[in-house]
Scaffold this motif. Structure first.
Motif, PDB file in Angstrom:
ATOM      1  N   ILE A 103      30.853  37.338  26.988  1.00 45.10           N
ATOM      2  CA  ILE A 103      31.585  37.542  27.865  1.00 45.10           C
ATOM      3  C   ILE A 103      31.076  39.674  28.238  1.00 45.10           C
ATOM      4  CG2 ILE A 103      33.305  38.696  26.097  1.00 45.10           C
ATOM      5  CD1 ILE A 103      34.014  36.859  29.457  1.00 45.10           C
ATOM      6  N   GLY A 104      30.754  39.653  27.438  1.00 45.29           N
ATOM      7  CA  GLY A 104      30.520  41.658  27.366  1.00 45.29           C
ATOM      8  C   GLY A 104      29.717  41.790  28.990  1.00 45.29           C
ATOM      9  N   ILE A 105      28.464  40.805  29.219  1.00 46.76           N
ATOM     10  CA  ILE A 105      27.377  40.870  29.718  1.00 46.76           C
ATOM     11  C   ILE A 105      28.417  40.249  31.592  1.00 46.76           C
ATOM     12  CG2 ILE A 105      26.023  39.756  31.604  1.00 46.76           C
ATOM     13  CD1 ILE A 105      25.219  38.846  28.986  1.00 46.76           C
ATOM     14  N   ALA A 106      29.562  39.946  31.523  1.00 45.68           N
ATOM     15  CA  ALA A 106      30.394  39.389  32.728  1.00 45.68           C
ATOM     16  C   ALA A 106      30.676  40.811  32.973  1.00 45.68           C
ATOM     17  CB  ALA A 106      31.150  38.245  32.445  1.00 45.68           C
ATOM     18  N   VAL A 107      31.926  40.463  31.826  1.00 44.47           N
ATOM     19  CA  VAL A 107      32.469  41.794  31.635  1.00 44.47           C
ATOM     20  C   VAL A 107      32.130  43.351  32.566  1.00 44.47           C
ATOM     21  CG1 VAL A 107      34.338  43.913  31.101  1.00 44.47           C
ATOM     22  CG2 VAL A 107      34.021  41.016  30.122  1.00 44.47           C
ATOM     23  N   ILE A 108      31.169  43.407  32.268  1.00 39.48           N
ATOM     24  CA  ILE A 108      30.024  44.874  32.762  1.00 39.48           C
ATOM     25  C   ILE A 108      30.314  44.465  34.207  1.00 39.48           C
ATOM     26  CG2 ILE A 108      27.692  46.396  32.488  1.00 39.48           C
ATOM     27  CD1 ILE A 108      28.164  46.429  29.311  1.00 39.48           C
ATOM     28  N   GLY A 109      28.743  43.071  34.770  1.00 40.59           N
ATOM     29  CA  GLY A 109      28.736  43.154  35.189  1.00 40.59           C
ATOM     30  C   GLY A 109      29.479  42.589  36.697  1.00 40.59           C
ATOM     31  N   LEU A 110      30.696  42.500  36.877  1.00 45.40           N
ATOM     32  CA  LEU A 110      31.640  42.590  37.640  1.00 45.40           C
ATOM     33  C   LEU A 110      31.808  43.118  38.178  1.00 45.40           C
ATOM     34  CD1 LEU A 110      32.429  40.301  40.529  1.00 45.40           C
ATOM     35  CD2 LEU A 110      34.453  39.785  38.055  1.00 45.40           C
ATOM     36  N   PRO A 111      32.294  44.146  37.890  1.00 44.82           N
ATOM     37  CA  PRO A 111      32.773  45.514  39.005  1.00 44.82           C
ATOM     38  C   PRO A 111      32.044  46.464  39.175  1.00 44.82           C
ATOM     39  CG  PRO A 111      33.177  45.856  36.139  1.00 44.82           C
ATOM     40  CD  PRO A 111      32.363  44.941  36.448  1.00 44.82           C
ATOM     41  N   LEU A 112      30.319  46.253  39.030  1.00 44.50           N
ATOM     42  CA  LEU A 112      29.455  46.865  39.302  1.00 44.50           C
ATOM     43  C   LEU A 112      28.789  46.715  40.830  1.00 44.50           C
ATOM     44  CD1 LEU A 112      27.839  47.987  35.844  1.00 44.50           C
ATOM     45  CD2 LEU A 112      29.184  49.250  37.585  1.00 44.50           C
ATOM     46  N   THR A 113      28.684  44.937  40.341  1.00 46.75           N
ATOM     47  CA  THR A 113      28.736  44.462  41.784  1.00 46.75           C
ATOM     48  C   THR A 113      29.033  45.014  43.091  1.00 46.75           C
ATOM     49  OG1 THR A 113      29.103  42.140  41.184  1.00 46.75           O
ATOM     50  CG2 THR A 113      28.478  42.275  43.209  1.00 46.75           C
ATOM     51  N   PRO A 114      27.891  45.547  43.934  1.00 45.83           N
ATOM     52  CA  PRO A 114      28.166  45.959  45.442  1.00 45.83           C
ATOM     53  C   PRO A 114      29.172  44.982  46.620  1.00 45.83           C
ATOM     54  CG  PRO A 114      25.982  46.378  44.661  1.00 45.83           C
ATOM     55  CD  PRO A 114      26.837  45.411  43.812  1.00 45.83           C
ATOM     56  N   SER A 115      29.930  45.914  47.768  1.00 42.87           N
ATOM     57  CA  SER A 115      30.327  44.988  47.952  1.00 42.87           C
ATOM     58  C   SER A 115      29.830  44.168  49.468  1.00 42.87           C
ATOM     59  CB  SER A 115      31.470  45.809  49.050  1.00 42.87           C
ATOM     60  OG  SER A 115      30.402  46.773  49.871  1.00 42.87           O
ATOM     61  N   TYR A 116      30.680  43.719  50.067  1.00 43.18           N
ATOM     62  CA  TYR A 116      30.195  42.637  50.835  1.00 43.18           C
ATOM     63  C   TYR A 116      28.896  42.856  51.877  1.00 43.18           C
ATOM     64  CZ  TYR A 116      29.423  38.539  54.346  1.00 43.18           C
ATOM     65  OH  TYR A 116      28.796  37.685  55.438  1.00 43.18           O
ATOM     66  N   ALA A 117      29.912  44.252  52.358  1.00 46.47           N
ATOM     67  CA  ALA A 117      29.666  45.140  53.237  1.00 46.47           C
ATOM     68  C   ALA A 117      28.023  45.927  52.829  1.00 46.47           C
ATOM     69  CB  ALA A 117      30.680  46.105  53.546  1.00 46.47           C
ATOM     70  N   ALA A 118      27.838  46.228  51.983  1.00 46.40           N
ATOM     71  CA  ALA A 118      26.530  46.396  51.555  1.00 46.40           C
ATOM     72  C   ALA A 118      25.518  45.359  51.297  1.00 46.40           C
ATOM     73  CB  ALA A 118      27.024  47.399  50.046  1.00 46.40           C
ATOM     74  N   ILE A 119      25.599  44.213  50.278  1.00 44.94           N
ATOM     75  CA  ILE A 119      24.547  43.504  50.165  1.00 44.94           C
ATOM     76  C   ILE A 119      24.705  42.102  50.588  1.00 44.94           C
ATOM     77  CG2 ILE A 119      23.920  44.668  48.089  1.00 44.94           C
ATOM     78  CD1 ILE A 119      25.164  42.857  46.782  1.00 44.94           C
ATOM     79  N   GLY A 120      25.451  41.874  51.489  1.00 40.02           N
ATOM     80  CA  GLY A 120      25.777  40.656  51.769  1.00 40.02           C
ATOM     81  C   GLY A 120      26.092  39.664  50.924  1.00 40.02           C
ATOM     82  N   LEU A 121      25.562  38.330  51.444  1.00 38.62           N
ATOM     83  CA  LEU A 121      26.034  36.810  50.683  1.00 38.62           C
ATOM     84  C   LEU A 121      25.325  37.646  49.493  1.00 38.62           C
ATOM     85  CD1 LEU A 121      24.853  34.787  53.237  1.00 38.62           C
ATOM     86  CD2 LEU A 121      26.870  34.736  52.188  1.00 38.62           C
ATOM     87  N   TRP A 122      24.763  38.154  48.625  1.00 38.71           N
ATOM     88  CA  TRP A 122      24.566  38.559  47.589  1.00 38.71           C
ATOM     89  C   TRP A 122      25.760  38.943  46.746  1.00 38.71           C
ATOM     90  CZ3 TRP A 122      20.552  37.137  45.571  1.00 38.71           C
ATOM     91  CH2 TRP A 122      19.212  36.870  45.417  1.00 38.71           C
ATOM     92  N   ALA A 123      26.639  39.390  47.253  1.00 39.38           N
ATOM     93  CA  ALA A 123      27.491  40.149  46.259  1.00 39.38           C
ATOM     94  C   ALA A 123      28.809  38.822  46.386  1.00 39.38           C
ATOM     95  CB  ALA A 123      28.922  40.841  47.422  1.00 39.38           C
ATOM     96  N   PRO A 124      28.909  37.962  46.924  1.00 42.02           N
ATOM     97  CA  PRO A 124      30.110  36.640  46.707  1.00 42.02           C
ATOM     98  C   PRO A 124      29.000  35.953  45.615  1.00 42.02           C
ATOM     99  CG  PRO A 124      28.804  37.088  48.631  1.00 42.02           C
ATOM    100  CD  PRO A 124      29.083  37.994  48.991  1.00 42.02           C
ATOM    101  N   ALA A 125      27.197  35.636  45.767  1.00 42.81           N
ATOM    102  CA  ALA A 125      27.249  34.969  45.305  1.00 42.81           C
ATOM    103  C   ALA A 125      26.916  35.643  43.421  1.00 42.81           C
ATOM    104  CB  ALA A 125      25.826  34.924  44.707  1.00 42.81           C
ATOM    105  N   LEU A 126      26.776  37.330  43.263  1.00 46.73           N
ATOM    106  CA  LEU A 126      27.080  37.169  42.098  1.00 46.73           C
ATOM    107  C   LEU A 126      28.192  37.559  41.557  1.00 46.73           C
ATOM    108  CD1 LEU A 126      24.771  41.285  42.608  1.00 46.73           C
ATOM    109  CD2 LEU A 126      23.907  38.953  40.795  1.00 46.73           C
ATOM    110  N   VAL A 127      29.126  37.682  42.225  1.00 48.82           N
ATOM    111  CA  VAL A 127      30.515  37.738  41.484  1.00 48.82           C
ATOM    112  C   VAL A 127      30.497  35.898  41.681  1.00 48.82           C
ATOM    113  CG1 VAL A 127      32.993  36.644  42.076  1.00 48.82           C
ATOM    114  CG2 VAL A 127      31.484  39.349  43.527  1.00 48.82           C
ATOM    115  N   VAL A 128      30.761  34.732  41.545  1.00 52.87           N
ATOM    116  CA  VAL A 128      30.775  33.699  41.272  1.00 52.87           C
ATOM    117  C   VAL A 128      29.929  33.806  40.173  1.00 52.87           C
ATOM    118  CG1 VAL A 128      30.190  30.991  41.934  1.00 52.87           C
ATOM    119  CG2 VAL A 128      30.887  32.661  43.257  1.00 52.87           C
TER     120      VAL A 128
END
Length: 448
Positions: A103-128
């Motif tokens: 859970i620590g990995i997920a808690v740290i990773g989600l808010p650090l994920t760039p937006s869709y405007a910045a990296i495109g489809l990688w953004a929603p893929a990382l969020v999921v």
């Protein structure tokens, strides 16, 4: 109470010693962290949707965000199976350490994920991906941690100890709501969309090192040798139908509790999006949910230790069933701060007094050698199907029917099913079951 009396009553023997309070705090803190991140996502679903799932059609971004929120529930049964069974075979402590680390990995990773405007489809893929990992960890957390709290508790205070699970979750709701209110007060809507929601999610990461250190100091409550013997014993086979009945009833009860809780957690989005109330005001509903839960969870456990599990589960839910429709009707008509906070408080109090004891009753109905994995699976299936879908279904039904009362009808159906299941559940409170135990011990003892 002696071990002989406990055995005659069909109960686990009392804990050999009362564990330090810091051990209970360590378990509750981990649970609070996981719920803080899950609930904060729900509170900022609209902002997260616009960040990772932009769309020109009204409501589509919100639905995509809520669907991703629901994706975190898909992996809960897998986590319950893997980590929950680990808790029954290797011990509660290693299972809880694993779930907390993930859970620590997920808690740290989600808010650090760039937006869709910045990296495109990688953004929603990382969020999921982070949501799936988080769901796996949380699915594996509930069974071992709840089993630990029960096994660490004095026999007559099990309800109160297990209520710390729900209390920690509601404390997380309260903190998340306060963070949301403050950010909404200080930041503009544009700032909330750009980075405000990231701050709210990122605050949970601060707890990770402290929670990990505290959990490393936990003692083990599971007798691994006795558990292996119970699992290998031939007599354990015929009792499995009893476990299946507990599983089915527990599934119905926890499904109802989950649906009710997530409708209440949805009040912020509901008040803002459906009723058109100011966002700062709507976030106050979250604070009310957390505050009422924080008070009612331990009260529920305390009462159930003294008067039994079933009365504490039935009476508040009957009140809730009769209150839901008029409460939502009045809120839709008034759309004021007094109506929002008052109605949220009434519904939360009635709901929490009952749901806080549901987890206690299911936990007590399972023996030690299947308690972690069995409870984890029952909880994971209930919350995966109903917790993961509730907010999406409510939002979809509201858009489909155009009625602001859609959440009320959905909630009424869930409570009715839960009440029916409770009537079929046996009473598990030690205060009720030990009264006949001394007589049973005397009858079993040989005459002098």
């Amino acid at each position: 109470m002696t071990d002989h009396v406990a055995e005659a009553a069909g109960l686990d023997p009392p804990a050999a010693r009362v564990l330090p309070r810091r051990h209970v705090v360590a378990v509750a803190l981990g649970n609070a962290l996981e719920f803080y991140d899950f609930i904060t996502y729900a509170f900022f679903a609209a902002q997260i949707g616009r960040t990772f799932f932009p769309s020109d059609r009204p409501g589509v971004s919100l639905l995509a965000s809520l669907a991703t929120f629901g994706a975190g529930f898909l992996t809960r049964p897998l986590g319950a199976w893997v980590i929950g069974r680990m808790g029954d075979r290797r011990g509660r402590k290693p299972a809880m350490l694993l779930s907390f680390g993930l859970i620590g990995i997920a808690v740290i990773g989600l808010p650090l994920t760039p937006s869709y405007a910045a990296i495109g489809l990688w953004a929603p893929a990382l969020v999921v991906g982070f949501r799936l990992l988080q769901g796996f960890a949380l699915g594996g957390e509930v069974g071992p941690s709840t089993a630990f709290l029960m096994e660490a508790a004095p026999l007559m205070r099990r309800g109160f100890y297990i209520s710390m699970q729900a209390m920690s979750a509601d404390a997380a709701v309260l903190v998340a709501g306060l963070v949301g209110v403050l950010l909404a007060h200080w930041l503009s809507p544009a700032a909330l969309d750009a980075w405000g929601w990231r701050v709210a999610l990122g605050l949970g990461a601060v707890i990770v090192p402290f929670g990990w250190f505290m959990r490393r100091s936990l003692v083990e409550t599971l007798d691994v040798a006795a558990t292996r013997a119970a699992t290998a014993a031939p007599s354990s086979g015929p009792r499995m139908p009893g476990y299946r009945r507990v599983a089915l009833l527990g599934l119905a009860m926890l499904a109802a509790a989950t649906t009710t809780n997530y409708v209440l957690d949805y009040m912020t989005t509901y008040a803002s999006i459906t009723l058109g109330m100011p966002e700062r005001l709507a976030l106050g509903a979250t604070v009310m949910v957390g505050l009422c839960g924080l008070v009612c969870d331990p009260l529920s456990g305390w009462l159930s230790d003294r008067i039994g599990r079933k009365p504490v589960m039935v009476v508040p839910w009957v009140v809730l069933l009769l209150t839901i429709f008029p409460a939502f009707w009045l809120l839709g008509r008034e759309r004021s701060s007094i109506a929002l906070f008052g109605i949220t408080a009434v519904l939360t109090i009635a709901s929490t007094l009952s749901t806080g004891t549901v987890l206690v009753a299911v936990t007590e109905s399972l023996p030690a050698h299947v308690r972690s994995g069995g409870l984890g699976m029952i909880y994971a299936v209930a919350i995966s199907v109903f917790g993961g879908s509730t907010q999406f279904v409510v939002a979809w039904l509201t858009q489909l029917t155009g009625s602001a009362l859609a959440p009320a009808w959905y909630m009424i159906g869930a409570v009715a099913v839960g009440l029916l299941a409770i009537t079929q559940m046996p009473e598990t409170a030690p205060v009720k079951r030990v009264r006949k135990a001394p007589m049973a011990v005397a009858e079993a003892a040989p005459l002098a």
